[in-house]
Scaffold this active site. Structure first.
Site, PDB file in Angstrom:
ATOM      1  N   SER A 175     -15.146  -6.804  -5.844  1.00 17.14           N
ATOM      2  CA  SER A 175     -14.937  -8.135  -6.425  1.00 17.14           C
ATOM      3  C   SER A 175     -16.180  -8.977  -6.161  1.00 17.14           C
ATOM      4  O   SER A 175     -16.918  -8.702  -5.209  1.00 17.14           O
ATOM      5  CB  SER A 175     -13.716  -8.786  -5.762  1.00 17.14           C
ATOM      6  OG  SER A 175     -13.664 -10.164  -6.078  1.00 17.14           O
ATOM      7  N   TYR A 224      -8.809 -11.312   1.537  1.00 12.49           N
ATOM      8  CA  TYR A 224      -9.175 -10.589   0.310  1.00 12.49           C
ATOM      9  C   TYR A 224     -10.690 -10.453   0.215  1.00 12.49           C
ATOM     10  O   TYR A 224     -11.218  -9.357  -0.022  1.00 12.49           O
ATOM     11  CB  TYR A 224      -8.614 -11.336  -0.905  1.00 12.49           C
ATOM     12  CG  TYR A 224      -8.931 -10.681  -2.226  1.00 12.49           C
ATOM     13  CD1 TYR A 224      -8.141  -9.648  -2.718  1.00 12.49           C
ATOM     14  CD2 TYR A 224     -10.025 -11.084  -2.990  1.00 12.49           C
ATOM     15  CE1 TYR A 224      -8.436  -9.037  -3.943  1.00 12.49           C
ATOM     16  CE2 TYR A 224     -10.328 -10.488  -4.206  1.00 12.49           C
ATOM     17  CZ  TYR A 224      -9.527  -9.466  -4.668  1.00 12.49           C
ATOM     18  OH  TYR A 224      -9.824  -8.860  -5.867  1.00 12.49           O
TER      19      TYR A 224
HETATM   20  P1  NAP Z   1      -2.533  -6.079 -10.315  1.00 13.52           P
HETATM   21  O1  NAP Z   1      -2.262  -6.177 -11.763  1.00 13.52           O
HETATM   22  O2  NAP Z   1      -1.799  -6.932  -9.358  1.00 13.52           O
HETATM   23  O3  NAP Z   1      -2.379  -4.544  -9.924  1.00 13.52           O
HETATM   24  C1  NAP Z   1      -2.460  -4.153  -8.583  1.00 13.52           C
HETATM   25  C2  NAP Z   1      -1.863  -2.783  -8.451  1.00 13.52           C
HETATM   26  O4  NAP Z   1      -1.889  -2.432  -7.061  1.00 13.52           O
HETATM   27  C3  NAP Z   1      -0.407  -2.722  -8.897  1.00 13.52           C
HETATM   28  O5  NAP Z   1      -0.191  -1.541  -9.642  1.00 13.52           O
HETATM   29  C4  NAP Z   1       0.342  -2.670  -7.582  1.00 13.52           C
HETATM   30  O6  NAP Z   1       1.561  -1.968  -7.633  1.00 13.52           O
HETATM   31  C5  NAP Z   1      -0.628  -1.892  -6.713  1.00 13.52           C
HETATM   32  N1  NAP Z   1      -0.315  -2.086  -5.298  1.00 13.52           N
HETATM   33  C6  NAP Z   1      -0.279  -3.252  -4.616  1.00 13.52           C
HETATM   34  N2  NAP Z   1       0.123  -3.023  -3.359  1.00 13.52           N
HETATM   35  C7  NAP Z   1       0.337  -1.690  -3.243  1.00 13.52           C
HETATM   36  C8  NAP Z   1       0.784  -0.862  -2.205  1.00 13.52           C
HETATM   37  N3  NAP Z   1       1.130  -1.342  -1.003  1.00 13.52           N
HETATM   38  N4  NAP Z   1       0.895   0.468  -2.427  1.00 13.52           N
HETATM   39  C9  NAP Z   1       0.575   0.982  -3.644  1.00 13.52           C
HETATM   40  N5  NAP Z   1       0.164   0.241  -4.682  1.00 13.52           N
HETATM   41  C10 NAP Z   1       0.056  -1.088  -4.479  1.00 13.52           C
HETATM   42  O7  NAP Z   1      -4.076  -6.366  -9.994  1.00 13.52           O
HETATM   43  P2  NAP Z   1      -5.413  -6.003 -10.777  1.00 13.52           P
HETATM   44  O8  NAP Z   1      -6.039  -7.261 -11.169  1.00 13.52           O
HETATM   45  O9  NAP Z   1      -5.179  -4.931 -11.741  1.00 13.52           O
HETATM   46  O10 NAP Z   1      -6.275  -5.448  -9.552  1.00 13.52           O
HETATM   47  C11 NAP Z   1      -6.778  -4.128  -9.514  1.00 13.52           C
HETATM   48  C12 NAP Z   1      -7.990  -4.126  -8.602  1.00 13.52           C
HETATM   49  O11 NAP Z   1      -9.017  -4.938  -9.180  1.00 13.52           O
HETATM   50  C13 NAP Z   1      -7.722  -4.718  -7.229  1.00 13.52           C
HETATM   51  O12 NAP Z   1      -8.395  -3.949  -6.246  1.00 13.52           O
HETATM   52  C14 NAP Z   1      -8.325  -6.102  -7.323  1.00 13.52           C
HETATM   53  O13 NAP Z   1      -8.728  -6.577  -6.065  1.00 13.52           O
HETATM   54  C15 NAP Z   1      -9.504  -5.843  -8.226  1.00 13.52           C
HETATM   55  N6  NAP Z   1     -10.051  -6.999  -8.926  1.00 13.52           N
HETATM   56  C16 NAP Z   1      -9.337  -7.615  -9.913  1.00 13.52           C
HETATM   57  C17 NAP Z   1      -9.905  -8.683 -10.590  1.00 13.52           C
HETATM   58  C18 NAP Z   1      -9.178  -9.401 -11.690  1.00 13.52           C
HETATM   59  O14 NAP Z   1      -9.697 -10.410 -12.203  1.00 13.52           O
HETATM   60  N7  NAP Z   1      -8.006  -8.960 -12.096  1.00 13.52           N
HETATM   61  C19 NAP Z   1     -11.186  -9.132 -10.258  1.00 13.52           C
HETATM   62  C20 NAP Z   1     -11.889  -8.483  -9.247  1.00 13.52           C
HETATM   63  C21 NAP Z   1     -11.310  -7.405  -8.600  1.00 13.52           C
HETATM   64  P3  NAP Z   1       2.904  -2.684  -8.174  1.00 13.52           P
HETATM   65  O15 NAP Z   1       2.728  -2.764  -9.648  1.00 13.52           O
HETATM   66  O16 NAP Z   1       3.952  -1.758  -7.745  1.00 13.52           O
HETATM   67  O17 NAP Z   1       2.948  -4.021  -7.525  1.00 13.52           O
END
Ligand code: NAP
Length: 254
Positions: A159, A172
């Protein structure tokens, strides 16, 4: 290595990952779901890892309906999984497929958006567990399966707040700094030794549940969709990046 603007517009051939075995964590939602679907669309066999089986089943159904290689669902909770669980996962992968070609860490949690002075210890522990420790343990345990691949690729998800500290991003931000550091250490240790490479992707602002949690007032339609940032993941998983190791690359210009 491609230039940054070439990576964000990278166009994968329809057989880029043909029959490659790719495990994606957080495959049930957000970026992980989009990456899993994009990998399946270019020929990979997916291991869909995540904690909510119903969401993983939906992704399974989408892949099956598209007539792509049948995926495998692997339920795992990164908060509670132990080293033994990860070792068992490695045994299962080697038994079933013989090797692992790609490991994408997309699962993550946001924790609190609050000053570090007020940050709760239990939330800190959970964020570091899911975003760092579990990813270290899983990668370490799966290394024997990755080493059996001709072109093993590990992709962590970082990130912008893992590169420059920003107020109120708490555990985070610290976890993403740790991910950037882990990538550099692992990549340096593996350099020249075999065929496994380790890199990170910074997705940039992407319309997911996590982003909405972090920026509730934002209009998601102003953001890239998860589908739009998958080219960087495909690039790092496929053969065009076989010489790329220890890099942290952006998935979008923003
Ligand atoms: P998201 O939609 O909240 O998806 C997160 C995923 O992680 C979900 O499938 C969730 O499962 C899973 N997860 C959370 N806790 C878990 C656990 N204890 N065991 C197994 N799985 C778990 O978030 P996202 O935005 O796609 O994020 C994906 C990655 O991108 C993350 O590492 C985040 O830090 C990074 N990121 C995102 C952004 C952004 O703008 N979106 C920017 C920079 C970095 P459930 O569906 O079961 O909850």
């Amino acid at each position: 290595m491609l230039l940054a603007d070439q990576i964000i517009t990278y166009q994968a051939n329809s057989d880029l990952l043909r029959e490659r075995i790719i495990l994606v964590t957080g495959a049930g939602d957000g970026i992980g779901k989009a990456v899993a679907l994009a990998c399946a669309a270019v020929g990979a066999r997916l291991i869909l890892a995540g904690r909510t089986v119903a969401k993983l089943e939906q992704v399974y159904d989408l892949i099956a309906a598209a007539g792509q290689l049948e995926p495998v669902i692997y339920p795992i909770d990164l908060e509670g999984a132990t080293a033994d669980d990860y070792d068992q996962l490695c045994v299962s992968i080697i038994d079933q497929f013989g090797h692992l070609d790609g490991l994408v860490h997309s699962a993550g949690i946001l924790g609190q958006r609050t000053p570090l002075n007020n940050y709760r210890q239990d939330v800190w522990d959970r964020v570091l567990q899911v975003n760092v420790t579990a990813q270290f343990q899983m990668t370490q345990a799966l290394m024997p399966a990755l080493e059996k691949s001709n072109d093993g690729s590990v992709v962590f998800t970082s990130s912008s707040v893992g590169q420059v500290g920003r107020a109120f991003w708490g555990a985070y931000a610290v976890s993403k700094f740790a991910v950037e550091g882990m990538v550099q250490v692992w990549a340096a240790e593996l350099e020249g030794l075999g065929s496994v490479r380790v890199n990170a992707i910074n997705p940039g602002a992407t319309a997911t549940s996590m982003r909405a949690q972090a920026f509730p007032a934002e209009n998601p339609s102003d953001l890239k969709t998860p589908d739009q940032i998958t080219p960087a993941y495909l690039y790092l998983l496929g053969g065009h990046s076989s010489e790329v190791n220890g890099q942290s690359i952006k998935a979008q210009a923003r």
